[in-house]
Every structure is written in C-alpha cells, then in structure tokens.
Design a protein around this motif. Structure first.
Motif, mmCIF file in Angstrom:
data_model
loop_
_atom_site.group_PDB
_atom_site.id
_atom_site.type_symbol
_atom_site.label_atom_id
_atom_site.label_comp_id
_atom_site.label_asym_id
_atom_site.label_seq_id
_atom_site.Cartn_x
_atom_site.Cartn_y
_atom_site.Cartn_z
ATOM 1 N N GLN A 124 9.669 -1.570 12.805
ATOM 2 C CA GLN A 124 9.931 -2.996 12.952
ATOM 3 C C GLN A 124 8.927 -3.825 12.155
ATOM 4 O O GLN A 124 9.279 -4.825 11.579
ATOM 5 N N GLN A 125 7.682 -3.398 12.204
ATOM 6 C CA GLN A 125 6.681 -4.062 11.387
ATOM 7 C C GLN A 125 6.777 -3.532 9.960
ATOM 8 O O GLN A 125 6.892 -2.323 9.765
ATOM 9 N N GLN A 126 6.680 -4.418 8.997
ATOM 10 C CA GLN A 126 6.912 -4.028 7.611
ATOM 11 C C GLN A 126 5.952 -2.944 7.168
ATOM 12 O O GLN A 126 6.336 -2.013 6.476
ATOM 13 N N TYR A 183 0.568 -11.807 -4.616
ATOM 14 C CA TYR A 183 0.250 -10.698 -3.723
ATOM 15 C C TYR A 183 1.405 -10.488 -2.758
ATOM 16 O O TYR A 183 1.792 -11.393 -2.028
ATOM 17 N N GLU A 184 1.967 -9.303 -2.789
ATOM 18 C CA GLU A 184 2.998 -8.909 -1.829
ATOM 19 C C GLU A 184 2.661 -7.525 -1.327
ATOM 20 O O GLU A 184 2.446 -6.601 -2.112
ATOM 21 N N GLU A 185 2.588 -7.407 -0.002
ATOM 22 C CA GLU A 185 2.187 -6.135 0.581
ATOM 23 C C GLU A 185 3.160 -5.016 0.217
ATOM 24 O O GLU A 185 2.772 -3.874 0.014
ATOM 25 N N GLN A 186 4.459 -5.369 0.097
ATOM 26 C CA GLN A 186 5.445 -4.345 -0.264
ATOM 27 C C GLN A 186 5.196 -3.793 -1.662
ATOM 28 O O GLN A 186 5.504 -2.630 -1.952
ATOM 29 N N LEU A 195 2.536 -2.948 -2.946
ATOM 30 C CA LEU A 195 1.474 -1.951 -2.980
ATOM 31 C C LEU A 195 2.029 -0.534 -3.081
ATOM 32 O O LEU A 195 1.308 0.395 -3.435
ATOM 33 N N VAL A 196 3.283 -0.376 -2.754
ATOM 34 C CA VAL A 196 3.935 0.926 -2.918
ATOM 35 C C VAL A 196 4.784 0.865 -4.185
ATOM 36 O O VAL A 196 5.779 0.153 -4.251
ATOM 37 N N GLN A 197 4.388 1.583 -5.209
ATOM 38 C CA GLN A 197 5.070 1.585 -6.499
ATOM 39 C C GLN A 197 5.468 3.006 -6.865
ATOM 40 O O GLN A 197 4.634 3.905 -6.893
ATOM 41 N N ASP A 198 6.746 3.176 -7.143
ATOM 42 C CA ASP A 198 7.274 4.496 -7.510
ATOM 43 C C ASP A 198 6.928 5.546 -6.459
ATOM 44 O O ASP A 198 6.595 6.694 -6.763
ATOM 45 N N GLY A 199 6.989 5.115 -5.191
ATOM 46 C CA GLY A 199 6.708 6.038 -4.110
ATOM 47 C C GLY A 199 5.232 6.331 -3.905
ATOM 48 O O GLY A 199 4.882 7.188 -3.090
ATOM 49 N N VAL A 200 4.359 5.650 -4.647
ATOM 50 C CA VAL A 200 2.916 5.876 -4.547
ATOM 51 C C VAL A 200 2.255 4.651 -3.931
ATOM 52 O O VAL A 200 2.488 3.529 -4.364
ATOM 53 N N ASP A 201 1.442 4.879 -2.911
ATOM 54 C CA ASP A 201 0.757 3.794 -2.214
ATOM 55 C C ASP A 201 -0.557 3.491 -2.928
ATOM 56 O O ASP A 201 -1.443 4.344 -3.022
ATOM 57 N N LEU A 202 -0.693 2.244 -3.430
ATOM 58 C CA LEU A 202 -1.892 1.872 -4.167
ATOM 59 C C LEU A 202 -3.138 1.814 -3.276
ATOM 60 O O LEU A 202 -4.256 1.798 -3.780
ATOM 61 N N THR A 203 -2.942 1.750 -1.965
ATOM 62 C CA THR A 203 -4.105 1.756 -1.073
ATOM 63 C C THR A 203 -4.677 3.152 -0.889
ATOM 64 O O THR A 203 -5.775 3.305 -0.355
ATOM 65 N N ASP A 204 -3.948 4.173 -1.321
ATOM 66 C CA ASP A 204 -4.419 5.552 -1.199
ATOM 67 C C ASP A 204 -5.331 5.865 -2.386
ATOM 68 O O ASP A 204 -4.873 6.263 -3.456
ATOM 69 N N THR A 205 -6.616 5.692 -2.204
ATOM 70 C CA THR A 205 -7.552 5.869 -3.315
ATOM 71 C C THR A 205 -7.657 7.323 -3.757
ATOM 72 O O THR A 205 -8.055 7.593 -4.899
#
Length: 504
Positions: free
Chosen positions: A265-267, A389-392, A394-404
């Motif tokens: 439910q939460q994005q 800035y859009e939180e969505q 942050l996920v590009q091509d199935g890769v999460d940019l927050t995952d360092t």
C-alpha cells in the motif's frame, strides 16, 4: 577720569534741589525695571533649557531600554538560562553574560531567532573561511541540491589520530542490519496476532464503540516494533479524515484497517525502513571535561556554521564509525520529514503530547574523514543536483540506486575519503522565515563498500526541532533541570544528548 568725576559731582549737586530731583527719578526707575525684565527672561530661558534637557535624558534612557529588550535572544538560551556565547574569529567562545540579565520568552524568540546558512553560490565555487588564528580553510561547493560543501584539511593528522584512538579506547559496537536474502520478504508484520475487532478495542480508549483522532494518535510505537506500526496508523488516520463524521465505527475501521494491512500500500515503505548498513561505531562526548581535540572540533563547527553554541552543545555526541573490508551503508536520509504524527527524539520531553513515533531531527550533518582508504569506501549522493526528485525514479532498470553494494558507481557525486577532509551539508531547506523547513530529499547519501583498507570517519549532527517554540521549551526545560541539579555549584557540566532521556 577727571571729567567723569566732575560730571558725577555736578549731577549730585543738581539732585540736591527739589524739583530737578523729582523729575530725574523716572528715568532711573525705568532703568531698574529693565534690569528686572532681563532677569525674568533669563530665568524663563533656564527653565526651558532644563525641561528640554530632562526630556532628552528621558529619551536616551528610553532608547537604551528599547535596545536592551528588543535586541532579541540572538542565540538560544544556554543551560544556565543565559544566551549562548558568540565566537571570536579563532573559534574561542566569548564570556557568557550574567545569567540573570536575560531570559528567553517563547513569543519573542519566535520573532527574532533564525538559523544561519552558508551560501553555496554555484557548484565549484570556492570560499575562504578563517577557522584557526594562523590559517584559512577552503570551502568548496560540491552541490546545490543538497547544499553540500567540502573542506580539505579541516582536521590535522594528529587530530584524526586522537579521535580514532579515543574511539578505540571507548570501544566500538556492531551496527549491522542485513538485507533480506533473495526470495525472502522483509518482515513488517505485527509481533502479535490480533483480529481487527481486538485492534479496534485496544484503540478505543474510552470504550464507547467509536474511534476519534486523539485515541489513534495516543498509541506510540515502541523502539523494537509493536502490534501497530506508524504506516498502519497513518493509513488509519487518513481513513478517519476522509470520514464525514470524523469518527470511525467498527465497520468503518474494519474497512480502513484491512486496507492498511495489505502489502504494497505504501509506495516504498519509506527509505528509512530499507536502510541497511554494516560497520562498527561508538559515541564520543564533546562537552566540558572531554578531550581538548573533541572540544576543538565542536568549536570549529560552531565557528564555520555560525550556529548558536547552545544549539550545538545540546545536539548528539560525535559518532565515530569504522568500516572494514566489505562494510557499507545504503543510501538514506540523516533527518526526517516533519509530520503531525511524529515528534523529534531530542525534544519529545518538552512536547507533553502523544505522537506515533519519534524521529531524528538533524538540521545539518558534518562528516569528518579520519583516514584514507586504499580502494572503495566513497561517500555517494545518488540524486544530488538532479532536475527533480521522485522516489520511484530511484529504481532504474530493476536496480535500486539506494543499494550502494550494487549501484555505488552510478551515484551523481562520489567523494573519496581523504584524512582530515570534512563534508558539510544541510538536511533541510529553509522555511523562508529563517528556520528549518522541509527535508531536502536530495540529501540522500550512503557509503560505498570498502574494497581494500580500513575507513574511519565521524559524524556530527546539529539537532533542531522544526517547531521553534518546541525547541525553545526544550532548552528551557534542560536549563531548569540543570539548575535543579547543580544547586550552588560554581561550575557546571552541561547535559549531553545521551544523558537527556535518562535524566529528564
């Protein structure tokens, strides 16, 4: 002279006769009357002058009183109730004024106090700042979103070595949060298995069969999780606000609560809930009685940011972190968004109100590199200076940019650790009135995995409540608490951030 004497004698002889004497008295009286009128004018002029002089003195006194009482608190009050000391160019605190001469009034405080900000100008802009008597430092703008600066040589090699040694002496603890393995869903379920009716009954404090806003807000979340988390409560509150009557019956609650329990439910479940890291850390107290290097770092931060010393002194201790081979931290925000159902951890004691959860309220972050790294370990700002800035996104091509661990090389800004270099960035925007505004979403940052070597760094945060009146109440509470503890002692030791929850 002889002629004058002869004339005078002739006049006296002439006065001896009756007739001429009477005829000459009138001019003589006229002369005397003239002298009296002159005296009256002199006295009137003197009175007028004295009146104007007294009015002038009264105006001067009134002006001095106005300046004294309307000069504004300037700084927040210190622990002893006095305004915090300003700093000289060398960063040395100036003497405090008399504690009894000034007391903070919340209304006055809200009108006059503001939080200074360093101007970024443009990316690449270089400023010279004087933080030490014998040298200047270079302040380089690295980003405008967030407002990020780099200061090479902020610490000397000796200062870096002392901080690391103090951290080792204190002892470091694990701060490890592992990401779920492949195919494993991150657990966010209640610790207890409760039916919807049972949850409704627990929330219904007065047991009238109806849920009101205050009854929902009164349930705070514990530190280790509980049967209803903030996301669930926020969803319930949203449903209550959408209800025309402003209350929830059991049937209304069942519909709202079932929606809040559905996964997805939460994005994004908020980036803070996905924060993963692996390192070791400890906290070092920087107040009176601490090592002079730690106090010097704090004073240097105050001098650079031009923030009130009391505001910095009541913030968190210095956090020292050690990253070994493979250690990292995923991208996250140091501070939190201001919401009606949250309260700042550092000022909750002065709130006297219920909140769904406590959050960190950190106006700015100052990061110190205490060592260099042979390979890896960069600080990364994945979305710095993006157009939007859009939180969505942050996920590009199935890769999460927050995952360092996977995407560190794709960060917009990556800064390699250099011993002695410091980074400063603002976690919040300005509210337009000189106080702390909304969270700057672009301040998202993390630490790339260390590939070779050991990375030592430290974080210094300045805690500020978005509600300036709440911040003022908190500081007065700390000052009162300190005065009650110190009693008649001549010298005091301010309460550290780590002691506040235990002592107040």
């Amino acid at each position: 002279m002889e002629e004058a004497l002869e004339d005078l004698m002739e006049q006296e002889e002439y006065d001896g006769s009756d007739k001429p004497q009477s005829s000459l008295k009138a001019p003589f009286r006229s002369t005397r009357m003239h002298i009296q009128r002159s005296s009256v004018c002199s006295r009137a002029y003197f009175v007028v002058v004295m009146v104007f002089f007294h009015v002038y003195i009264l105006n001067v006194i009134g002006l001095l009183l106005y300046v004294h009482y309307n000069n504004g608190p300037g700084d927040l009050v210190s622990e002893d109730g006095a305004p915090s000391a300003s700093l000289s160019d060398s960063g040395t605190p100036l003497p405090h004024p008399d504690p009894a001469s000034r007391e903070l009034h919340v209304g006055e405080y809200s009108q006059s106090f503001s939080l200074p900000r360093i101007e970024g100008i443009r990316v690449g802009h270089v400023q010279q700042v004087s933080l030490l008597p014998d040298r200047t430092h270079v302040l380089r703008t690295m980003s405008l979103k967030p407002l990020l600066f780099e200061i090479p040589g902020f610490l000397s090699e000796e200062e870096c070595r002392v901080v690391v040694q103090l951290a080792q002496l204190k002892g470091l603890m694990e701060s490890q949060t592992t990401a779920p393995s492949q195919g494993q869903v991150e657990s966010n379920q209640p610790l207890l298995s409760l039916s919807t009716e049972e949850v409704f009954s627990l929330l219904d404090l007065n047991q009238d069969g109806l849920l009101q806003n205050k009854e929902i807000v009164s349930h705070s979340r514990s530190q280790d999780g509980t049967w209803l988390n903030p996301d669930n409560l926020r969803q319930i509150l949203t449903g209550l606000e959408a209800c025309p009557t402003g209350i929830l019956t059991l049937e209304d609650f069942r519909r709202v609560y079932d929606v809040s329990q559905r996964p997805g439910q939460q994005q994004s479940r908020n980036l803070r809930s996905r924060f993963k890291q692996r390192n070791k850390h400890t906290w070092l107290y920087q107040g009176p009685g601490s090592h002079h290097v730690l106090q010097t770092l704090r004073n240097r931060l105050i001098s650079l940011t031009r923030l009130p010393s009391t505001l910095v002194e009541l913030s968190e201790p210095l956090q020292v972190i050690r990253y070994e081979n493979g250690d990292f931290s995923n991208a996250h925000h140091d501070s939190s968004s201001s919401q009606s159902e949250t309260t700042c951890t550092h000022t909750r004691l002065a709130g006297n109100k219920s909140a769904l959860t406590e959050v960190s309220c950190r106006y700015l972050t100052m990061l110190f590199y205490l060592s260099a790294v042979q390979e890896g370990g960069e600080s990364t700002f994945p979305v710095a200076d993006n157009r939007t800035y859009e939180e969505q996104a942050l996920v590009q091509d199935g890769v999460d940019l927050t995952d360092t661990q996977e995407t560190c090389a794709r960060g917009n800004i990556r800064i390699k650790p250099t011993a002695g270099t410091a980074l400063l960035w603002y976690n919040h925007l300005s509210d337009g009135r000189g106080w702390m505004g909304e969270l700057d979403e672009y301040s998202l940052h993390g630490d790339c995995p260390v590939r070779r070597g050991v990375k030592w760094m430290a974080n210094s945060w300045v805690n500020v409540d978005p509600d300036h009146q709440q911040q003022a109440r908190y500081q007065r509470l700390v000052a009162q608490r300190h005065r009650s503890k110190s009693g008649m002692e001549e010298h005091y030791q301010p309460l550290s951030h780590s002691d506040l929850h235990q002592d107040l």
